[in-house]
Design an enzyme around this catalytic site. Structure first.
Site, mmCIF file in Angstrom:
data_model
loop_
_atom_site.group_PDB
_atom_site.id
_atom_site.type_symbol
_atom_site.label_atom_id
_atom_site.label_comp_id
_atom_site.label_asym_id
_atom_site.label_seq_id
_atom_site.Cartn_x
_atom_site.Cartn_y
_atom_site.Cartn_z
ATOM 1 C CB THR A 4 32.410 27.373 39.625
ATOM 2 O OG1 THR A 4 32.581 28.325 40.687
ATOM 3 C CG2 THR A 4 32.311 25.984 40.232
ATOM 4 N NE ARG B 26 37.803 35.072 38.906
ATOM 5 C CZ ARG B 26 38.320 35.791 37.926
ATOM 6 N NH1 ARG B 26 37.533 36.282 37.001
ATOM 7 N NH2 ARG B 26 39.612 36.022 37.869
ATOM 8 C CG ASP C 166 47.864 38.928 43.347
ATOM 9 O OD1 ASP C 166 47.531 38.833 44.550
ATOM 10 O OD2 ASP C 166 47.839 37.968 42.562
ATOM 11 C CG ASP D 93 44.873 39.275 41.032
ATOM 12 O OD1 ASP D 93 44.712 40.203 41.854
ATOM 13 O OD2 ASP D 93 44.286 38.183 41.116
#
Length: 209
Positions: free
Chosen positions: A108, A104, A203, A200
């Site tokens: 944006t 990602r 992670d 996340d």
């Protein structure tokens, strides 16, 4: 129109609570992702086509069922989707595995493709796309668009936690795709993370920060 299934099985909900806890370490987190994925795969494969075969039991000849055709392909979206593979393959060991790499763009929030390797016979298989978090929905939409070019028998999406925004984007972009998740959370925050979510997923699975 594809169906949307938010799985409310008590075992999944219990494991999901442990998964969300910020004090859950990477080792336990990985195990929980695998366990939840296996339980959800049971639900997502409920309508796989069957064919009748004849076998001999120690007692008699029996007419019974096996999964029809070339069966399944699982396609994790890298890298967090990798955490779901062990659980689903434990349930369906004969499945083929493809990989789609998307990241990602932090500015944006749009997905950028960097890798795509799918089974050669994917057009003969039912495909289940794996990604723990359906956040903006962009990665799932793009991954499924790539897979559709290879004309598989069917495509389903299996995640763990979805945001309303991601669920809406995916169901609008691919209305023929069934979506399976363990929880529908409140919203996305300004950084594109699911709230309350679990942080996340990549992670936490791989122990990176």
């Amino acid at each position: 129109m594809g169906k949307i299934v938010i799985t409310n099985h008590p075992l999944i909900q219990h494991k999901l609570t442990l998964l969300r806890d910020k004090n859950t370490g990477s080792k336990e987190f990985r195990s929980l992702v695998g366990e939840i994925s296996m339980l959800m795969c049971y639900e997502a494969t409920r309508d796989l086509p069957l064919q009748e075969v004849e076998i001999e039991t120690p007692i008699a000849v029996a007419k019974t069922k096996v999964i029809s055709g070339k069966k399944l392909a699982f396609v994790p979206i890298l890298r967090a989707g990798l955490g779901m593979v062990e659980g689903v393959v434990a349930l369906v060991p004969s499945a083929r595995i493809g990989h789609i790499g998307l990241y990602r763009d932090p500015e944006t929030l749009k997905p950028v493709e960097y890798y795509c390797k799918l089974p050669a016979d994917i057009n003969e298989r039912e495909v289940i796309v794996l990604d723990p978090m359906l956040a903006t929905g962009g990665s799932a939409v793009d991954a499924i668009t790539l897979i559709k070019k290879r004309e598989p028998k069917s495509i389903k999406f299996m995640g763990i936690i979805a945001a309303p925004e991601g669920l809406e984007m995916l169901s609008k972009a691919h209305p023929d795709v069934d979506i399976f998740c363990a929880a529908l959370d409140e919203k996305l925050n300004e950084h594109g993370y699911i709230v309350p979510g679990l942080g996340d997923a990549g992670d936490r699975i791989f122990g990176t920060k």
